[in-house]
Design a protein around this motif. Structure first.
Motif, PDB file in Angstrom:
ATOM      1  N   MET A 174      23.218  79.540   9.403  1.00 51.64           N
ATOM      2  CA  MET A 174      23.111  79.496   7.851  1.00 51.64           C
ATOM      3  C   MET A 174      23.856  80.533   7.156  1.00 51.64           C
ATOM      4  O   MET A 174      23.886  81.672   7.786  1.00 51.64           O
ATOM      5  CB  MET A 174      21.750  79.122   7.389  1.00 51.64           C
ATOM      6  N   PHE A 175      24.742  80.300   6.351  1.00 49.58           N
ATOM      7  CA  PHE A 175      25.224  81.275   5.173  1.00 49.58           C
ATOM      8  C   PHE A 175      24.767  81.137   3.774  1.00 49.58           C
ATOM      9  O   PHE A 175      24.565  80.168   3.152  1.00 49.58           O
ATOM     10  CB  PHE A 175      26.778  81.043   5.268  1.00 49.58           C
ATOM     11  N   THR A 183      23.442  79.557  -3.599  1.00 54.20           N
ATOM     12  CA  THR A 183      24.096  78.536  -2.604  1.00 54.20           C
ATOM     13  C   THR A 183      23.730  79.155  -1.299  1.00 54.20           C
ATOM     14  O   THR A 183      23.948  80.031  -0.769  1.00 54.20           O
ATOM     15  CB  THR A 183      25.661  78.845  -3.228  1.00 54.20           C
ATOM     16  N   VAL A 184      23.534  77.832  -0.549  1.00 53.53           N
ATOM     17  CA  VAL A 184      22.979  77.972   1.015  1.00 53.53           C
ATOM     18  C   VAL A 184      24.044  76.907   1.539  1.00 53.53           C
ATOM     19  O   VAL A 184      24.214  75.760   1.389  1.00 53.53           O
ATOM     20  CB  VAL A 184      21.664  77.630   1.124  1.00 53.53           C
ATOM     21  N   CYS A 185      24.634  77.428   2.540  1.00 54.35           N
ATOM     22  CA  CYS A 185      25.518  76.573   3.714  1.00 54.35           C
ATOM     23  C   CYS A 185      24.854  76.610   4.962  1.00 54.35           C
ATOM     24  O   CYS A 185      24.481  77.698   5.465  1.00 54.35           O
ATOM     25  CB  CYS A 185      26.925  77.057   3.592  1.00 54.35           C
ATOM     26  N   VAL A 186      24.895  75.595   5.504  1.00 60.00           N
ATOM     27  CA  VAL A 186      24.579  75.416   6.825  1.00 60.00           C
ATOM     28  C   VAL A 186      25.882  75.319   7.860  1.00 60.00           C
ATOM     29  O   VAL A 186      25.555  75.318   9.151  1.00 60.00           O
ATOM     30  CB  VAL A 186      23.515  74.260   7.140  1.00 60.00           C
ATOM     31  N   GLN A 227      31.827  74.184   5.579  1.00 57.55           N
ATOM     32  CA  GLN A 227      32.069  73.541   4.679  1.00 57.55           C
ATOM     33  C   GLN A 227      30.676  72.699   4.167  1.00 57.55           C
ATOM     34  O   GLN A 227      30.904  71.855   3.179  1.00 57.55           O
ATOM     35  CB  GLN A 227      33.114  72.581   5.032  1.00 57.55           C
ATOM     36  N   LEU A 228      29.677  72.848   4.453  1.00 58.06           N
ATOM     37  CA  LEU A 228      28.478  71.997   4.125  1.00 58.06           C
ATOM     38  C   LEU A 228      27.466  73.024   3.341  1.00 58.06           C
ATOM     39  O   LEU A 228      26.532  73.659   3.768  1.00 58.06           O
ATOM     40  CB  LEU A 228      27.667  71.672   5.538  1.00 58.06           C
TER      41      LEU A 228
END
Length: 77
Positions: free
Chosen positions: A1-2, A69-72, A75-76
Motif C-alpha cells: 500500500m502507498f 490519499t491511500v493507494c493499494v 493506479q488504484l
C-alpha cells in the motif's frame, strides 16, 4: 500500500471501516522503519483533535482520526 510514496505492508480487515497505520508520533510503537510521516503527505488532514480509542480483539488502539490519499497499487487510489 502507498500513502504519498510511503510504502507500507498492511493486513486488511474487511470487517472494519478503519485503516490503522503507525505514525512517527507513536511513542510505544516497536518498528520505527514503517511509521507514517505526515509531513511527506500533500493530502494529510486531521479530522478531529480528539484522541480516538478503538478496540479490535486483542489490540487497543489510540490515535487521531485523519484523512489522506491511500493507494493499494500504482493506479488504484
Amino acid at each position: 500500500m502507498f500513502i504519498d510514496n510511503q510504502v507500507f505492508d498492511v493486513v486488511y480487515d474487511t470487517g472494519s471501516d478503519w485503516l490503522v497505520i503507525e505514525s512517527e508520533a507513536c511513542t510505544s510503537c516497536s518498528n520505527a522503519r514503517f511509521r507514517f510521516d505526515h509531513t511527506k503527505s500533500k493530502d494529510f488532514k486531521v479530522s478531529t483533535s480528539n484522541v480516538s480509542d478503538r478496540n479490535y480483539g486483542s489490540a487497543n488502539l489510540k490515535g487521531f482520526e485523519v484523512k489522506d490519499t491511500v493507494c493499494v497499487a500504482d493506479q488504484l487510489c
